[in-house]
Motif scaffolding. Structure first.
Motif: not given
Length: 279
Positions: A207, A210-212, A214, A242, A244
């Motif tokens: 995980y 920060d989704e970006e 990831g 997030a 990954c």
């Protein structure tokens, strides 16, 4: 005629002695809270109705318990139950000051795996920065593709290491690049190994807060023949916003302590090799 104290009252209420015994048998709030947190360590989500039955309390009591734990930041209150709290990434400057011995041990092990002429993809982060340092000190004639300024600078001290830097948008707090341009840069390469960190690791995978970021790590893993996750034991059973990558896409976890419980089971099932580095 006197009523037998051991028999139920005609009005449906328990006799006073039975009520007192029932009260003694009920778990205290502290114990209930401890058991809720312990159950969340084994399962990422719980239903309030199931908790009420397991702890022998009313639905109203369990809802109060969950609300209190949520307000303390120990769980996430969800519709109908609870989930583990999400991990929040501390500032990178702060993360560099903790788990130094453990991260250096992890970095040393990873460095010993790398062969001359290999091409690596290296994600940003506190642990991967230590990997960059050890690669620069111990390895020769390799190519490293990265999006992280600190890692690129560390690698650049070794003239035999070729550093390829990805394009993208700067994350000022972390000192690395991310976004669609970064992923496009990564997709233009192939690598022998991807080496990435994580905000947290759990039974479902790795995980990131920060989704970006990831998405960048996921792209590195997809473009590499082997995927290595580097994470100290403080990341165990920590969730973040997030996910990954799942464990079946990860070849190796290099850490400082043997995982246990659901995490260990998930790693075995996925066939992910666990390498424990001694600090």
């Amino acid at each position: 005629m006197e009523r037998d104290a051991s028999s139920p009252a005609r009005d449906g209420h328990l006799p006073r002695q039975a009520q007192q015994g029932h009260e003694r048998d009920r778990l205290s709030k502290v114990v209930r809270h401890q058991r809720i947190i312990a159950q969340l360590a084994a399962s990422p989500t719980l239903r309030a109705s199931e908790l009420a039955v397991a702890l022998s309390v009313s639905g109203e009591t369990i809802r109060r318990d969950l609300l209190e734990l949520h307000e303390q930041g120990l769980i996430n209150r969800t519709y109908g139950g609870a989930s583990r709290p999400f991990a929040l990434e501390a500032a990178r400057s702060d993360r560099r000051q903790v788990m130094i011995a453990e991260r250096e041990a992890i970095a040393s092990v990873v460095s010993s795996m790398i062969l001359p002429k290999e091409v690596l993809m290296l994600g940003g982060g506190a642990t991967t920065y230590h990997v960059a340092r050890f690669l620069a000190a111990r390895n020769r004639d390799i190519t490293v593709i990265t999006h992280d300024f600190a890692s690129a600078s560390a690698l650049g001290t070794n003239p035999t290491i070729k550093v390829l830097f990805c394009a993208g948008r700067l994350h000022p707090g972390e000192g690395y690049l991310l976004g669609s341009q970064t992923i496009a840069s990564i997709n233009g390469y192939e690598a022998n190994r991807a080496i990435v960190g994580a905000t947290g690791i759990g039974a479902r995978g790795i995980y990131d807060a920060d989704e970006e970021a990831g998405a960048v790590y996921a792209a590195m893993i997809q473009r590499s023949a082997e995927a290595i996750v580097v994470a100290d034991h403080g990341k165990f059973d920590q969730l973040a916003v997030a996910i990954c990558t799942r464990w079946d896409a990860i070849d190796r976890l290099v850490t400082d302590r043997q995982p246990v419980g659901a995490l260990a089971g998930a790693l075995r099932e996925a066939g992910t090799d666990v390498v424990v580095a001694n600090a």
